[in-house]
Enzyme design. Sequence first.
Site, mmCIF file in Angstrom:
data_model
loop_
_atom_site.group_PDB
_atom_site.id
_atom_site.type_symbol
_atom_site.label_atom_id
_atom_site.label_comp_id
_atom_site.label_asym_id
_atom_site.label_seq_id
_atom_site.Cartn_x
_atom_site.Cartn_y
_atom_site.Cartn_z
ATOM 1 N N THR D 94 0.864 -1.176 0.000
ATOM 2 C CA THR D 94 0.000 0.000 0.000
ATOM 3 C C THR D 94 0.898 1.222 0.000
ATOM 4 O OG1 THR D 94 -1.714 -1.170 1.192
ATOM 5 C CG2 THR D 94 -1.812 1.227 1.239
ATOM 6 N N LYS D 170 -7.042 1.163 -3.524
ATOM 7 C CA LYS D 170 -6.667 0.572 -2.236
ATOM 8 C C LYS D 170 -6.782 1.612 -1.116
ATOM 9 C CE LYS D 170 -4.736 -1.751 1.087
ATOM 10 N NZ LYS D 170 -5.603 -2.621 1.894
ATOM 11 N N LYS D 239 -0.414 6.378 8.215
ATOM 12 C CA LYS D 239 0.339 6.525 6.960
ATOM 13 C C LYS D 239 -0.613 6.426 5.757
ATOM 14 C CE LYS D 239 1.493 3.086 4.850
ATOM 15 N NZ LYS D 239 1.866 1.819 4.175
#
Lengths: 300, 300, 300, 300
Positions: D94, D170, D239
Amino acid sequence: MEAGFVGLGAMGQGMARSLLRAGHRLSVWNRTRERAEALSADGAAVASTPAEAARAGVVFSMVSDDRALEAVVSGPEGILAGLPKGGVHVSMSTIGVELAERLARRHEEADRQLVSAPVFGRPDAAAGGKLSVVAAGPNDAIARVLPLLQAMGQKVFTLGEEPARANVVKLAGNFLITAAIEGLAEASTLVAKAGVDRGRFLDVLLDTLFDAPVYRGYGKILLEERFSPAGFALPLGLKDNRLLLETGERLAVPLPLASLVRDRMLAAMARGYGDQDWSAFARIAVEEAGLARGGQAQAG
Amino acid sequence: MEAGFVGLGAMGQGMARSLLRAGHRLSVWNRTRERAEALSADGAAVASTPAEAARAGVVFSMVSDDRALEAVVSGPEGILAGLPKGGVHVSMSTIGVELAERLARRHEEADRQLVSAPVFGRPDAAAGGKLSVVAAGPNDAIARVLPLLQAMGQKVFTLGEEPARANVVKLAGNFLITAAIEGLAEASTLVAKAGVDRGRFLDVLLDTLFDAPVYRGYGKILLEERFSPAGFALPLGLKDNRLLLETGERLAVPLPLASLVRDRMLAAMARGYGDQDWSAFARIAVEEAGLARGGQAQAG
Amino acid sequence: MEAGFVGLGAMGQGMARSLLRAGHRLSVWNRTRERAEALSADGAAVASTPAEAARAGVVFSMVSDDRALEAVVSGPEGILAGLPKGGVHVSMSTIGVELAERLARRHEEADRQLVSAPVFGRPDAAAGGKLSVVAAGPNDAIARVLPLLQAMGQKVFTLGEEPARANVVKLAGNFLITAAIEGLAEASTLVAKAGVDRGRFLDVLLDTLFDAPVYRGYGKILLEERFSPAGFALPLGLKDNRLLLETGERLAVPLPLASLVRDRMLAAMARGYGDQDWSAFARIAVEEAGLARGGQAQAG
Amino acid sequence: MEAGFVGLGAMGQGMARSLLRAGHRLSVWNRTRERAEALSADGAAVASTPAEAARAGVVFSMVSDDRALEAVVSGPEGILAGLPKGGVHVSMSTIGVELAERLARRHEEADRQLVSAPVFGRPDAAAGGKLSVVAAGPNDAIARVLPLLQAMGQKVFTLGEEPARANVVKLAGNFLITAAIEGLAEASTLVAKAGVDRGRFLDVLLDTLFDAPVYRGYGKILLEERFSPAGFALPLGLKDNRLLLETGERLAVPLPLASLVRDRMLAAMARGYGDQDWSAFARIAVEEAGLARGGQAQAG
């Protein structure tokens, strides 16, 4: 001039005294009679009902919220029952726009006049006759009460003939105070966690673009975390915020910054700060960043 | 005193002129040489690289962002290459805290000194030597450059020995400006939809608690919807907001009001206001309430 | 079993029909009589007042809001006037917690029982007897009406003896729907601007963690921008949001995500989407990103 | 088929095992060699550099963040150095959209192909070959690696030829998870303070519109306050949120719900929940309402 004054809380008391000091004759009423009697020494007559206080033909009201205002206006002992035809009721409380509109209609239908004249300023400004007054209502009614408003406020702003407009301006002004508080709270929390002295930061602000009473006053309160005793209690601030959001809903105006302040105030209520000054909601920004009082980092 | 000046945009130009006016001798450099040459009439020497400008031992930099600062500092033609050992680099740009910390380390390792000294004020204040300067860095370095800072700013605030602290204060100050703008935008949209004249509302604010340059200046811009030409363009405001939020993330400080401003600014970018003044994000509050420019209600 | 049914809007009609279909005998009332008469074909008796409908000893109400419920409950022709002592009033409308508490007290003082039983589901689920019912109230009252609730809902959840709790759960459930809508709106706007087909994105979601009716149903509505005709109109959604926020205020629970939805809904009202489905507030996220309907970028 | 696998953390390990189980031959590399050796029992060859693992012509990478990915891709020992011309690198981490775009260009310039194929699912789904994979990249490259993707994921969604699009999807999916968590946190805090059992409330949700893995899984975690051990740690969630907001900034898409989640996560970090599951940010809604763990009201 002769007038009545209904509601002698921290604000009303000082306002009534300003009127007396300027030589006006007052008939005063308060829910707890002692506060009315305390004014007799200054020359006020004590009325036994709001209706009696209203008999002079001009009457001021300064009470805590919508419900209290409805209570002193309505019923056989209320202001509308005592105010003579053609009389003027000057409503100075911070109330909702909907109530202001409703009362304006009721006064008009009864051949009385309503002036909305909420004020900016804390109890010390009320006592010193240094409030700022925003007034709206029929022109002739405003002209008639202007000398009295000037005795209470160093500045009187008129906003046209619809009373409710003065209430919107008052609510919007209070909202801007909370916006400045939230801004200060976030900004000083950030600089504090970065190691900057918060007092020094405030000095910089006050010496540059932010040299205004709102930053000076609340900046000091936030810096010293002096939220008690409450100059204006948190639940009252929450009430004003609710009245603002309600106005926003009626007029289809999204107010995300006011919504943010609302959530801060509710968090402050939930944490038990309900008896503190309304600016105590600033503590939430501080606590969310893991800082304890005084700006030190808390254990995790 | 002899010094270098790197970066002669709208701000840097005025600042350099203030130094020249105060009798200092400057070696100036700008990415597009014309702007440097325009200063020779005022007595400045034109340097051909930042390194050359830095040779005097004291050098100021005033560039648009982190990337531009890194570019003028690094490499064989950069400030660090030209600045003599013991020299002082005064970084006056609004940059991120991380870069400030990184540059401070690089200067220290190279036996040079970094002073962070960002400024409050627009180009006219820069030209007039009326900026407010917040400075942090080694005490002796600050003492050495103080007379020069005073030539550019009517006020110089010192904030200790860690350069990055001055940058946090600058970012926090800019954030408070945006907080005031968002507050003004929401409040005046509400009163406008309630039928109150927005100019009258602003008068009330400026005459009461909000008598400060930030409300006076931006209140006028918002009232007149005078967002072009941009005093400080929206993308730069967005950059400062990002640097603030990044600092908040590094220090674990939630900043919901800054997040709100971020989303407003992005909406303004998406609507094509990217070449307007940063305060143009105030238009989003107005438009979301269905008001067209000038405060009139739009067709649904 | 014999019962009354008050309120035959889009929802109430289907619910009454489900009861009739299950063999119960109904006396029905509606503000506009035609809708009641439409049910006589199915065997319902038409009552001329809510009181008359309540005479059977068990009465259901399904009206649009707090005000409408108060109107059918109170007065000489209201439910409380007609319901025999010991009778049960099952209130199925989505109303506020405060009103639910107030009505519970009034019923109790009058020796009647109130069951709060709001439902999840749209008109088609009501017509098919496939609602989900959340019920709270005195145990014996719930036991008495359970067979009737089961005729309307494929699932009946009981939540204890305090009626208002069922209302909180209903409001919280509706809020979660709006949270999912706002999430979908922001996420699909982002992917659309990144060049991803929004339908493809929805497929991914529905095939992974988000395989639920709420994403399936509203995902499709958002994708096709099919906000008219309104299954549940925006002003009603705004009302539910307000009731939720009021509950949050009473209980001191900050609800920032609900506040965000509120501001989105107000923006949608201001833009003239008030006659569309409540999910039309999703358009604000799309429009703020500068996308026109269908996901194309607008001119600035 | 022969392939390399770089990055054997909690996710990568399970994914590599799924490939081995399906009969593929793997050359594996991990920063700490032990984890690679643990796979030799399953038949994997241990590579001494990412470059060596890439020699097979098809290589997968699954690392923790942008920086880690750049580290295994670049340099003389990196994937690009070892991957033969025409080879395919399938990046499953990711990561941010900007990095994905940058890497795509670098691969193309070097005559290699990049497929972005991030996954939905936790370590147990990785181990069981039950991930959902969203893949974007050159059609022929995807066709070539499809059998391998299918060995890892029960579902493979393709999203066109631009690798970065898979990364946006995603990030948007992860954001929707956090939106559901925040919704659940606010809603269950409200019902809990109203006296409703939170488990019962969750039952209602899961049995109605919200019957989806995301509510089932996180609903249970929130109910049981089982935030340790972390399935996916809070700093990683933060994040991903940052990468999402950055994408929003690049594309001028305001994301207020994502901003809200950001501030919640930062508050959670500040309170010391950084080693807990990312869903631990749900505790902030609970704590702001004055509730202690387990849903009890705290002393003020």
